[in-house]
Design a protein around this motif. Structure first.
Motif, PDB file in Angstrom:
ATOM      1  N   GLU A   5     -16.996  52.493  -1.286  1.00 42.79           N
ATOM      2  CA  GLU A   5     -17.202  51.050  -1.351  1.00 42.79           C
ATOM      3  C   GLU A   5     -16.122  50.336  -0.554  1.00 42.79           C
ATOM      4  O   GLU A   5     -14.966  50.757  -0.540  1.00 42.79           O
ATOM      5  N   PRO A   6     -16.468  49.251   0.122  1.00 41.57           N
ATOM      6  CA  PRO A   6     -15.467  48.527   0.906  1.00 41.57           C
ATOM      7  C   PRO A   6     -14.533  47.717   0.014  1.00 41.57           C
ATOM      8  O   PRO A   6     -14.869  47.408  -1.131  1.00 41.57           O
ATOM      9  N   TRP A   7     -13.357  47.390   0.556  1.00 41.99           N
ATOM     10  CA  TRP A   7     -12.493  46.438  -0.111  1.00 41.99           C
ATOM     11  C   TRP A   7     -13.220  45.094  -0.070  1.00 41.99           C
ATOM     12  O   TRP A   7     -14.099  44.892   0.766  1.00 41.99           O
ATOM     13  N   PRO A   8     -12.866  44.150  -0.916  1.00 43.45           N
ATOM     14  CA  PRO A   8     -13.577  42.865  -0.950  1.00 43.45           C
ATOM     15  C   PRO A   8     -13.566  42.081   0.361  1.00 43.45           C
ATOM     16  O   PRO A   8     -14.479  41.338   0.620  1.00 43.45           O
ATOM     17  N   ILE A   9     -12.542  42.238   1.196  1.00 45.62           N
ATOM     18  CA  ILE A   9     -12.553  41.603   2.518  1.00 45.62           C
ATOM     19  C   ILE A   9     -12.247  42.660   3.557  1.00 45.62           C
ATOM     20  O   ILE A   9     -11.879  43.776   3.218  1.00 45.62           O
ATOM     21  N   VAL A  22      -6.000  53.501  -6.172  1.00 42.62           N
ATOM     22  CA  VAL A  22      -6.010  52.055  -6.397  1.00 42.62           C
ATOM     23  C   VAL A  22      -7.443  51.524  -6.353  1.00 42.62           C
ATOM     24  O   VAL A  22      -8.210  51.855  -5.447  1.00 42.62           O
ATOM     25  N   GLU A  23      -7.784  50.724  -7.348  1.00 40.93           N
ATOM     26  CA  GLU A  23      -9.078  50.042  -7.426  1.00 40.93           C
ATOM     27  C   GLU A  23      -8.821  48.544  -7.456  1.00 40.93           C
ATOM     28  O   GLU A  23      -8.033  48.073  -8.274  1.00 40.93           O
ATOM     29  N   ILE A  24      -9.486  47.807  -6.589  1.00 40.14           N
ATOM     30  CA  ILE A  24      -9.348  46.346  -6.556  1.00 40.14           C
ATOM     31  C   ILE A  24     -10.523  45.746  -7.308  1.00 40.14           C
ATOM     32  O   ILE A  24     -11.681  46.083  -7.048  1.00 40.14           O
ATOM     33  N   THR A  25     -10.233  44.850  -8.247  1.00 32.57           N
ATOM     34  CA  THR A  25     -11.292  44.256  -9.074  1.00 32.57           C
ATOM     35  C   THR A  25     -11.517  42.779  -8.793  1.00 32.57           C
ATOM     36  O   THR A  25     -12.552  42.239  -9.163  1.00 32.57           O
ATOM     37  N   GLU A  26     -10.551  42.128  -8.155  1.00 34.04           N
ATOM     38  CA  GLU A  26     -10.670  40.700  -7.836  1.00 34.04           C
ATOM     39  C   GLU A  26      -9.785  40.419  -6.637  1.00 34.04           C
ATOM     40  O   GLU A  26      -8.681  40.944  -6.552  1.00 34.04           O
ATOM     41  N   GLN A  27     -10.260  39.580  -5.716  1.00 33.95           N
ATOM     42  CA  GLN A  27      -9.430  39.257  -4.555  1.00 33.95           C
ATOM     43  C   GLN A  27      -9.733  37.872  -4.029  1.00 33.95           C
ATOM     44  O   GLN A  27     -10.868  37.545  -3.715  1.00 33.95           O
ATOM     45  N   SER A  28      -8.681  37.079  -3.938  1.00 30.67           N
ATOM     46  CA  SER A  28      -8.711  35.783  -3.264  1.00 30.67           C
ATOM     47  C   SER A  28      -7.290  35.514  -2.794  1.00 30.67           C
ATOM     48  O   SER A  28      -6.370  36.255  -3.142  1.00 30.67           O
ATOM     49  N   GLY A  34      -6.091  44.499  -9.733  1.00 33.19           N
ATOM     50  CA  GLY A  34      -6.507  45.871  -9.508  1.00 33.19           C
ATOM     51  C   GLY A  34      -5.803  46.794 -10.478  1.00 33.19           C
ATOM     52  O   GLY A  34      -5.065  46.341 -11.363  1.00 33.19           O
ATOM     53  N   ARG A  35      -6.033  48.084 -10.294  1.00 37.40           N
ATOM     54  CA  ARG A  35      -5.424  49.064 -11.192  1.00 37.40           C
ATOM     55  C   ARG A  35      -5.301  50.403 -10.485  1.00 37.40           C
ATOM     56  O   ARG A  35      -5.911  50.635  -9.443  1.00 37.40           O
ATOM     57  N   ALA A  36      -4.497  51.278 -11.093  1.00 38.60           N
ATOM     58  CA  ALA A  36      -4.339  52.652 -10.611  1.00 38.60           C
ATOM     59  C   ALA A  36      -4.124  53.548 -11.830  1.00 38.60           C
ATOM     60  O   ALA A  36      -3.515  53.125 -12.819  1.00 38.60           O
ATOM     61  N   PRO A  37      -4.615  54.780 -11.768  1.00 41.46           N
ATOM     62  CA  PRO A  37      -4.439  55.689 -12.907  1.00 41.46           C
ATOM     63  C   PRO A  37      -3.017  56.223 -12.980  1.00 41.46           C
ATOM     64  O   PRO A  37      -2.378  56.455 -11.953  1.00 41.46           O
ATOM     65  N   VAL A  38      -2.533  56.411 -14.196  1.00 38.75           N
ATOM     66  CA  VAL A  38      -1.228  57.041 -14.372  1.00 38.75           C
ATOM     67  C   VAL A  38      -1.320  58.511 -13.955  1.00 38.75           C
ATOM     68  O   VAL A  38      -0.434  59.018 -13.263  1.00 38.75           O
ATOM     69  N   ASP A  39      -2.415  59.173 -14.339  1.00 40.52           N
ATOM     70  CA  ASP A  39      -2.617  60.585 -14.005  1.00 40.52           C
ATOM     71  C   ASP A  39      -2.547  60.787 -12.494  1.00 40.52           C
ATOM     72  O   ASP A  39      -3.228  60.113 -11.729  1.00 40.52           O
ATOM     73  N   HIS A  94      -2.411  48.258 -14.717  1.00 42.66           N
ATOM     74  CA  HIS A  94      -3.186  47.116 -14.239  1.00 42.66           C
ATOM     75  C   HIS A  94      -2.228  46.127 -13.584  1.00 42.66           C
ATOM     76  O   HIS A  94      -1.119  45.913 -14.084  1.00 42.66           O
ATOM     77  N   GLY A  95      -2.661  45.509 -12.497  1.00 41.40           N
ATOM     78  CA  GLY A  95      -1.798  44.558 -11.810  1.00 41.40           C
ATOM     79  C   GLY A  95      -2.514  43.280 -11.459  1.00 41.40           C
ATOM     80  O   GLY A  95      -3.712  43.286 -11.165  1.00 41.40           O
ATOM     81  N   VAL A  96      -1.757  42.189 -11.515  1.00 39.24           N
ATOM     82  CA  VAL A  96      -2.262  40.880 -11.096  1.00 39.24           C
ATOM     83  C   VAL A  96      -1.215  40.241 -10.193  1.00 39.24           C
ATOM     84  O   VAL A  96      -0.052  40.098 -10.584  1.00 39.24           O
ATOM     85  N   ALA A  97      -1.648  39.893  -8.982  1.00 43.08           N
ATOM     86  CA  ALA A  97      -0.792  39.177  -8.031  1.00 43.08           C
ATOM     87  C   ALA A  97      -1.225  37.721  -8.023  1.00 43.08           C
ATOM     88  O   ALA A  97      -2.405  37.421  -7.848  1.00 43.08           O
ATOM     89  N   THR A  98      -0.265  36.832  -8.201  1.00 42.27           N
ATOM     90  CA  THR A  98      -0.529  35.396  -8.220  1.00 42.27           C
ATOM     91  C   THR A  98       0.295  34.733  -7.122  1.00 42.27           C
ATOM     92  O   THR A  98       1.508  34.955  -7.043  1.00 42.27           O
ATOM     93  N   ALA A  99      -0.370  33.940  -6.307  1.00 43.15           N
ATOM     94  CA  ALA A  99       0.330  33.256  -5.210  1.00 43.15           C
ATOM     95  C   ALA A  99       1.326  32.254  -5.765  1.00 43.15           C
ATOM     96  O   ALA A  99       0.999  31.477  -6.665  1.00 43.15           O
ATOM     97  N   ILE A 100       2.549  32.265  -5.213  1.00 41.21           N
ATOM     98  CA  ILE A 100       3.525  31.231  -5.554  1.00 41.21           C
ATOM     99  C   ILE A 100       3.880  30.386  -4.334  1.00 41.21           C
ATOM    100  O   ILE A 100       4.488  29.332  -4.467  1.00 41.21           O
TER     101      ILE A 100
END
Length: 132
Positions: A5-9, A22-28, A34-39, A94-100
């Motif tokens: 599957e492609p990345w969102p952009i 790494v899996e991306i679940t939301e992008q703007s 997104g998230r990544a497995p510990v294993d 799980h990770g969330v990046a927020t623009a500052i």
């Protein structure tokens, strides 16, 4: 998201992100999650690797900066900071990046990484230069 599957952009996928799963679940430009497995991403003592945190922080922030930059410019990381706060041995990070800051030549993101129970495991900040 799977490898097929492609990345969102239209941003090239990194082989390192693929290795980490790494899996991306939301992008703007404002927010990327997104998230990544510990294993498979642990250090010798079975804990989530700090370097994996750095990769996930940089990936999420860079994807936000790329969305802000648009198709005619590129975002490149110029400064990365990660504070490791808690260990994790299983599940997902799980990770969330927020623009500052979203400027004409730079973008800055705050990134928080949590475990499956929502506990903060790392806090980071990424600055990107927008080129093109």
């Amino acid at each position: 998201m799977t490898d097929s599957e492609p990345w969102p952009i239209a941003v090239p996928r990194s082989p390192l992100d693929d290795k980490l799963g790494v899996e991306i679940t939301e992008q703007s430009a404002q927010r990327v999650s997104g998230r990544a497995p510990v294993d498979g991403n642990t250090q010798p003592y079975g804990l989530w690797h700090g370097g994996a945190s750095a990769v996930l922080v940089e990936t999420l922030g860079s994807l936000g900066a790329a969305a802000h930059a648009g198709p005619d410019r590129h975002a490149v990381g110029t400064e990365l900071n990660v504070s490791h706060l808690r260990s994790v041995r299983s599940g997902w990070v799980h990770g969330v990046a927020t623009a500052i800051h979203l400027g004409s030549t730079s973008a800055v993101y705050r990134i928080e990484l949590t475990d499956d129970d929502g506990r903060l495991i790392a806090s980071g900040r990424l600055s990107c230069r927008l080129l093109g």
